[in-house]
Scaffold this motif. Sequence first.
Motif, PDB file in Angstrom:
ATOM      1  N   GLU A 164       0.813  -1.225   0.000  1.00 12.26           N
ATOM      2  CA  GLU A 164       0.000   0.000   0.000  1.00 12.26           C
ATOM      3  C   GLU A 164       0.839   1.265   0.000  1.00 12.26           C
ATOM      4  OE1 GLU A 164      -3.077   0.150  -0.496  1.00 12.26           O
ATOM      5  OE2 GLU A 164      -3.836  -1.845  -0.047  1.00 12.26           O
ATOM      6  N   VAL A 165       1.965   1.247   0.718  1.00 13.86           N
ATOM      7  CA  VAL A 165       2.787   2.447   0.912  1.00 13.86           C
ATOM      8  C   VAL A 165       4.236   2.108   0.561  1.00 13.86           C
ATOM      9  CG1 VAL A 165       3.497   4.253   2.518  1.00 13.86           C
ATOM     10  CG2 VAL A 165       1.261   3.149   2.800  1.00 13.86           C
ATOM     11  N   ASP A 267       2.965   7.283 -12.292  1.00  9.80           N
ATOM     12  CA  ASP A 267       3.561   6.040 -11.801  1.00  9.80           C
ATOM     13  C   ASP A 267       4.314   6.259 -10.497  1.00  9.80           C
ATOM     14  OD1 ASP A 267       5.479   7.567 -13.210  1.00  9.80           O
ATOM     15  OD2 ASP A 267       6.712   5.793 -13.589  1.00  9.80           O
ATOM     16  N   VAL A 268       4.941   7.414 -10.328  1.00 10.37           N
ATOM     17  CA  VAL A 268       5.626   7.724  -9.078  1.00 10.37           C
ATOM     18  C   VAL A 268       4.620   7.885  -7.945  1.00 10.37           C
ATOM     19  CG1 VAL A 268       7.087   9.403  -7.882  1.00 10.37           C
ATOM     20  CG2 VAL A 268       7.586   8.773 -10.249  1.00 10.37           C
ATOM     21  N   ALA A 269       3.546   8.622  -8.216  1.00 17.32           N
ATOM     22  CA  ALA A 269       2.513   8.819  -7.188  1.00 17.32           C
ATOM     23  C   ALA A 269       1.943   7.490  -6.720  1.00 17.32           C
ATOM     24  CB  ALA A 269       1.404   9.715  -7.736  1.00 17.32           C
ATOM     25  N   ARG A 270       1.622   6.597  -7.672  1.00 18.97           N
ATOM     26  CA  ARG A 270       1.057   5.297  -7.311  1.00 18.97           C
ATOM     27  C   ARG A 270       2.067   4.423  -6.576  1.00 18.97           C
ATOM     28  NH1 ARG A 270      -2.715   7.735  -8.809  1.00 18.97           N
ATOM     29  NH2 ARG A 270      -2.742   7.949  -6.563  1.00 18.97           N
ATOM     30  N   SER A 271       3.353   4.610  -6.855  1.00 14.81           N
ATOM     31  CA  SER A 271       4.369   3.834  -6.149  1.00 14.81           C
ATOM     32  C   SER A 271       4.500   4.271  -4.694  1.00 14.81           C
ATOM     33  CB  SER A 271       5.724   3.961  -6.853  1.00 14.81           C
ATOM     34  OG  SER A 271       6.312   5.242  -6.627  1.00 14.81           O
ATOM     35  N   ASN A 275      -3.173   2.873  -3.516  1.00 18.15           N
ATOM     36  CA  ASN A 275      -4.626   2.994  -3.641  1.00 18.15           C
ATOM     37  C   ASN A 275      -5.160   4.350  -3.185  1.00 18.15           C
ATOM     38  OD1 ASN A 275      -5.569   0.371  -4.717  1.00 18.15           O
ATOM     39  ND2 ASN A 275      -4.489  -0.419  -2.914  1.00 18.15           N
ATOM     40  N   ASN A 276      -4.264   5.341  -3.130  1.00 16.11           N
ATOM     41  CA  ASN A 276      -4.661   6.725  -2.846  1.00 16.11           C
ATOM     42  C   ASN A 276      -5.335   6.880  -1.488  1.00 16.11           C
ATOM     43  OD1 ASN A 276      -4.786   9.458  -3.323  1.00 16.11           O
ATOM     44  ND2 ASN A 276      -6.472   9.352  -4.785  1.00 16.11           N
ATOM     45  N   PRO A 326      12.718   8.195   0.672  1.00 19.00           N
ATOM     46  CA  PRO A 326      14.026   8.677   0.215  1.00 19.00           C
ATOM     47  C   PRO A 326      14.122   8.805  -1.297  1.00 19.00           C
ATOM     48  CG  PRO A 326      14.167   6.428   1.092  1.00 19.00           C
ATOM     49  CD  PRO A 326      12.819   6.949   1.455  1.00 19.00           C
ATOM     50  N   GLN A 327      13.238   8.128  -2.015  1.00 18.48           N
ATOM     51  CA  GLN A 327      13.248   8.200  -3.475  1.00 18.48           C
ATOM     52  C   GLN A 327      12.831   9.583  -3.987  1.00 18.48           C
ATOM     53  OE1 GLN A 327      11.261   6.382  -1.451  1.00 18.48           O
ATOM     54  NE2 GLN A 327       9.451   5.561  -2.512  1.00 18.48           N
ATOM     55  N   LEU A 328      12.350  10.460  -3.099  1.00 19.22           N
ATOM     56  CA  LEU A 328      11.923  11.801  -3.512  1.00 19.22           C
ATOM     57  C   LEU A 328      12.990  12.859  -3.252  1.00 19.22           C
ATOM     58  CD1 LEU A 328       8.185  11.859  -2.313  1.00 19.22           C
ATOM     59  CD2 LEU A 328       9.097  11.231  -4.551  1.00 19.22           C
TER      60      LEU A 328
END
Length: 427
Positions: A164-165, A267-271, A275-276, A326-328
């Motif tokens: 999920e996260v 795709d980044v947002a969903r990663s 499920n928002n 950390p990917q951001l």
Amino acid sequence: MKYTHVNSYYAATRNLTTDFPALEESVECDVCVIGAGYTGLSSALFLAEAGYNVTVLEAAQVGFGASGRNGGQLVNSYSRDVDVIEARYGEKTARVLGSMMFEGADIIRQRIGHYDIQCDYRPGGIFAALNKKQLKALAEQKSSWEAYGNQNLTMLDAADIKHEVGCANYVGGLLDLQGGHIHPLNLALGEAAAFIGLGGKIFEQSAAVEITYGEPITVRTARGVVRAKYLLIAGNAYLAQNLDNRVTAKSMPCGSQIAVTEPLPEDVARSLIANNYCVEDCNYLLDYYRLTADNRLLYGGGVVYGAREPDDIEQLIKPKILKTFPQLKDVKIDYRWTGNFLLTMSRMPQFGRIEKNAYYMQGYSGHGVTCSHLAGKLISEMIRGDAERFDAFASLPHMPMIGGRTFQAPLTAMGAAYYALRDRFGI
């Protein structure tokens, strides 16, 4: 001086951009409401639906305070859950308050549907556990909430929450599909529009400067006056300190900070959040985050006791974002702001009477989005003659803040630091 919305993502994307007029006349009504945040708007809308003539006075703009600045999460229950309520106040009180702890979110969903309020509502919220102790507490919370009627709860193990996260820090969590998230300022503006559509009146830039209690109650602003049969004070953390000390003396404004990134690729947002759902961790000083309708990450956390504005909000929030995601590391922050909520010593909301025809509701201690909407329904019931549910809250003791106005902020911060250490070591 004209007070306008803070420079936030919400203000930049609000639906209603026209202002309401300032009060420059004498008005008579059934109910005068001070404050056009969620408490005041929910109350005004319920009362207008019941046929009352209601006038709302707002010192700045609709949703100027916490109602237009918060994280936008519909979190059920109160800042102290039903098990703590039972331990402190007894089984009967816990049963009555527990029966209402999911009602606020239901009211919001009803308002959105009935009045077609466009506020980006999305269902589902996750409580994320950082250690086994927190996960055990979530399992107990699930059992407790189910006993009070919430059957939309799912425990998440480490693999589930990782799906999920996109964060490696959590050992599990609890998904509540009766929670969710919204654009909070657009919800407030939509409720204001619904209230106006029922014949209500809202005056902005019209701070109450003097209240004369009696029958009727007289409320004066800089250039106008309202005479009303009933008064509701609903200014919360933004209520003028000297308006009525009986309302302001037993609570403390606290600041919380939010930062919003630039729009992220789909795709980044969903990663990040598949499920928002909205997410909050289980620490005492918790962090919370979600995606906006245009795929930005909105991230909040930290508390500044005494409502001081920090020097650099991004410096406070960006490390939290990177600890979670950390990917951001190369993502730009487009918006940053702070806002105040009202903290009580008990962490329970304060509802009460100050005169036989004057009431106040405040102090949600970080759980104001849902509970303020419940509050509006309860004051409507009270004025219509059914005081039982309002009195269940009004009977709770309103303890003074330790240290009074001089020392309450540093003493509360010391207590919070203690619990932050407990969070860090998982004890």
